[in-house]
Design a protein around this motif. Structure first.
Motif, mmCIF file in Angstrom:
data_model
loop_
_atom_site.group_PDB
_atom_site.id
_atom_site.type_symbol
_atom_site.label_atom_id
_atom_site.label_comp_id
_atom_site.label_asym_id
_atom_site.label_seq_id
_atom_site.Cartn_x
_atom_site.Cartn_y
_atom_site.Cartn_z
ATOM 1 N N ALA A 88 2.097 5.886 -7.407
ATOM 2 C CA ALA A 88 0.979 6.617 -8.014
ATOM 3 C C ALA A 88 1.346 8.090 -8.188
ATOM 4 O O ALA A 88 1.049 8.709 -9.224
ATOM 5 N N ALA A 89 2.002 8.669 -7.183
ATOM 6 C CA ALA A 89 2.406 10.070 -7.277
ATOM 7 C C ALA A 89 3.498 10.256 -8.330
ATOM 8 O O ALA A 89 3.474 11.223 -9.103
ATOM 9 N N ASN A 129 -2.845 1.117 -7.895
ATOM 10 C CA ASN A 129 -3.774 0.842 -6.796
ATOM 11 C C ASN A 129 -3.522 -0.530 -6.199
ATOM 12 O O ASN A 129 -2.855 -1.377 -6.801
ATOM 13 N N ALA A 188 0.834 -1.206 0.000
ATOM 14 C CA ALA A 188 0.000 0.000 0.000
ATOM 15 C C ALA A 188 0.866 1.252 0.000
ATOM 16 O O ALA A 188 0.565 2.235 -0.690
ATOM 17 N N SER A 239 -6.484 6.308 -8.256
ATOM 18 C CA SER A 239 -5.051 6.048 -8.138
ATOM 19 C C SER A 239 -4.585 6.276 -6.708
ATOM 20 O O SER A 239 -5.100 7.144 -5.997
ATOM 21 N N GLY A 240 -3.621 5.458 -6.288
ATOM 22 C CA GLY A 240 -3.064 5.561 -4.946
ATOM 23 C C GLY A 240 -3.981 5.040 -3.859
ATOM 24 O O GLY A 240 -3.794 5.344 -2.680
ATOM 25 N N GLN A 241 -4.944 4.199 -4.236
ATOM 26 C CA GLN A 241 -5.966 3.737 -3.284
ATOM 27 C C GLN A 241 -5.800 2.258 -2.959
ATOM 28 O O GLN A 241 -5.321 1.472 -3.775
ATOM 29 N N THR A 242 -6.251 1.890 -1.767
ATOM 30 C CA THR A 242 -6.369 0.484 -1.387
ATOM 31 C C THR A 242 -7.862 0.172 -1.277
ATOM 32 O O THR A 242 -8.575 0.764 -0.467
ATOM 33 N N ARG A 253 1.112 4.068 -3.213
ATOM 34 C CA ARG A 253 0.870 5.515 -3.116
ATOM 35 C C ARG A 253 2.070 6.304 -3.636
ATOM 36 O O ARG A 253 1.909 7.321 -4.323
#
Length: 247
Positions: free
Chosen positions: A171-172, A182, A164, A234-237, A168
């Motif tokens: 994703a950035a 993700n 996780a 994006s950047g999510q769990t 993130r």
């Protein structure tokens, strides 16, 4: 709502990329296999990385790979780069294993193997293929509901929690290329892993919704993120657990 405020339609693949390609690790069994079948059924070309072909669809390309071995993983990444000369559209890291033990019985070699497959494997595959990933592409890492911490699964949970954090960060980093990253985090899922003696000390608990999660349901959620429908996530769990994470 006026015509000027209507939302733009989801983008379609360019004409020269009608058949999209996805690299799927752990594609010979369990959730990885379900994802491979789901994507092939939706018209994707799957390059499956696994130690054996298993029940990987005939339409998929099998790339032999043991993610616990750095050399094997490197060779598999190079094989993908040579096979997918036009680039790849998605990477799904679904390879996994689980050892369960209480804090007094932890074995460093078991924790090390899970870290190698779950975390280092993601680094090797995504890092090795990110330059071959098309702009607007997708990365999905398979986490676990237990990544927040469950008794008897501390080593496993730690490796999944690391995914996780990496997702993130990536994703950035990759947002300027419109690449989304993700984590899909399943709860107890009906796969052969449930019968693995290495996790016998912590048997699965049926979620509040009354049954185990099906691998096909995890595959469907994963494909949602890979298709145009997931372009703005994006950047999510995202947890799929049948209510197992409820109080």
């Amino acid at each position: 709502m006026t015509a000027a405020t209507l939302p733009e339609p989801a983008p379609s693949p360019p004409a020269d990329r009608v058949t999209r390609s996805a690299v799927v690790t752990g594609a010979s069994s369990g959730i990885g296999l379900a994802i491979a079948h789901d994507l092939v059924g939706a018209g994707w070309h799957v390059l499956g990385l696994s130690r054996s072909r298993g029940a990987l669809p005939d339409a998929a390309t099998w790339v032999p790979c043991d993610l616990a071995d750095v050399i094997s993983a490197g060779e598999a990444v190079q094989a993908v780069r040579e096979a997918a000369t036009g680039g790849v559209d998605a990477i799904v890291h679904a390879a996994g294993l689980q050892y369960s033990a209480g804090v007094a019985e932890l074995r460093a070699e078991q924790g090390g193997r899970m870290w190698a497959v779950h975390v280092r494997g993601a680094e090797l595959v995504v890092g090795g293929l990110v330059n071959a990933l098309c702009d607007g592409g997708r990365v999905v890492l398979l986490g676990s509901r237990t990544m927040t911490g469950v008794p008897g699964k501390s080593q496993y949970a730690a490796t999944k929690a690391a995914l996780a954090a990496m997702a993130r960060a990536w994703a950035a980093e990759l947002a300027p290329r419109r690449i989304t990253v993700n984590v899909v985090a399943p709860g107890p899922t009906r796969t052969a892993m449930l019968d693995d003696p290495n996790r016998a000390s912590v048997p699965p608990v049926i979620p509040p919704l009354g049954r185990l999660v099906e691998p096909s349901e995890v595959a469907a959620l994963t494909r949602f993120l890979l298709e145009p429908t997931g372009a703005m996530v994006s950047g999510q769990t995202i947890v799929i657990c049948g209510g197992a994470s409820l109080p």
